[in-house]
Motif scaffolding. Structure first.
Motif: not given
Length: 411
Positions: A345-371
């Protein structure tokens, strides 16, 4: 001995120890659409293997199974090609659906990408103890240090709740089920939604002698697909190199007014923000006209206000008017389905299922998670994400190779 007995006790009660898990040395990629294929190809170029999981029986299932026949790329091919492989030179500037699918199939073959099909992901969760992602699917369970979410912005059809839909005697379908207007010849059809899909479906219905009306509830920017001998998108990108967004928007609207006239007179009011600024802030894409406006102007397509409710024979509109229809087509778009399976629930929003951080910073999360493919910037944005992910994973991959191959490790 006591510790061993305690571990064995846990194994007998922990569901994870009751299941069979397959270790994947490289990233697990969820989704074999253009975004997933791009990520897999970029990783392969770096020497990093990956595993693609696809819920359908084919690559690019949205394109192959849920799009209408007349669909073409809305942008010129140079802005839609995937990394490392351009479109064939003999393809037109705007490849059609069949050509684009064949390009993707050739792309998968060239990079030897072989997805696991019919493997819908049921859940994906990070295991902090193991330091890896556990992915459960209909076909089996997998574990990897890396997880790439490539299921896309358009995973599920958006079907709005419309009052009276149960009373309407005609059919109600989403554009994901629409193929051609050929079967609706002579029918009165109400298209709900005035984005690119809604506009093109109306045009297709007209071309097959149906009688379409389109619901325009909100403001919308309609631009010609080409301006001054160039694609509108290409011209916009070139102008943005030299001028601020607001200036470029003003220029685009000036040319659009000269080419298309005042769209407000046709029932298509423009938003206060310019098309590029609106796209940047909200992700709402302007409509690129391919002939629908002339049909509206000639009265072959009727513009209607928002729907108040459906009746047994048709629709009651917000202005109090009513009209009968044989069919309602929902051109209401798609949405992400990430919250339904990703337990994060940190990288992706529960509301719309999109990365919380807008482009160009939404491609990388924590612990090896990417979008990849969630930028609201089409295939060009997906390609940018895919390259970034491959570069990032390559560094970690090489570090692991160095550690496992060092003399101290093998002693």
């Amino acid at each position: 001995m006591d510790c061993w007995r305690e571990m064995e006790g846990k194994r007998s009660h922990d569901p994870l120890f009751q299941e069979s898990w397959v270790w994947v040395p490289g990233p697990i990629i969820v989704g074999a659409g253009p975004s997933g294929l791009a990520a897999a190809a970029c990783l392969k170029e770096k020497g990093v293997p990956s595993l693609l999981l696809e819920r359908s029986h084919c690559i690019a299932s949205l394109w192959q199974l849920k799009t209408y026949d007349r669909l073409r790329l809305h942008l010129p091919k140079q802005f839609c090609q995937l990394p490392l492989m351009p479109f064939p030179e003999d393809f037109p500037m705007y490849p059609d659906k069949r050509q684009f699918v064949s390009y993707l199939e050739d792309y998968a073959q060239r990079f030897k990408i072989r997805p696991v099909f019919n493997a819908a992901v049921e859940s994906a969760e990070y295991d902090g103890v193991a330091g890896a992602w556990r992915v459960r699917t209909e076909r089996g369970n997998y574990v990897s240090r890396w997880l790439v979410v490539a299921s896309g912005e358009n995973a599920e059809a958006v079907v709005p709740e419309i009052e009276g839909v149960g009373e309407f005697k005609g059919g109600v379908i989403h554009t994901s089920s629409y193929k051609s207007g050929e079967v609706f010849q002579g029918k009165k059809v109400l298209v709900v939604g005035c984005g690119n899909s809604g506009m093109e479906v109306c045009l297709d219905l007209c071309n097959h002698n149906a009688k379409p009306s389109i619901v325009v509830r909100d403001t919308v920017h309609v631009l010609p697909r080409e301006m001054l001998g160039r694609s509108t998108f290409g011209l916009s990108m070139w102008l943005l190199k030299w001028l601020p967004v607001k200036v470029v928007d003003s220029l685009l609207l000036l040319v659009a007014r000269l080419a298309l006239g005042d769209t407000a007179q046709l029932g298509l009011e423009r938003p206060e923000l310019g098309p590029l600024e609106l796209k940047s802030l909200t992700g709402k894409t302007p409509v690129l006209d391919v002939g629908t406006l002339s049909k509206i102007r000639d009265g072959e397509i009727k513009v209607c206000p928002g729907i108040d409710r459906l009746t047994d024979e048709g629709a009651l509109f917000a202005d109090g008017s009513t009209e009968n229809f044989d069919l309602v087509i929902l051109a209401t778009g798609y949405k992400s389905n990430v919250p339904s399976w990703l337990k994060e629930r940190d990288m992706f929003s529960e509301k719309d299922g999109l990365p919380r951080r807008p482009f160009p910073n939404g491609w990388k999360g924590e612990h090896g998670l990417y979008a990849v493919g969630f930028t609201k910037r089409g295939l060009l944005g997906a390609s940018i994400d895919a390259r970034r992910i491959a570069d990032d994973v390559e560094k970690l991959w090489n570090e692991l190779i160095a550690i496992t191959s060092s003399p101290l490790t093998t002693l």
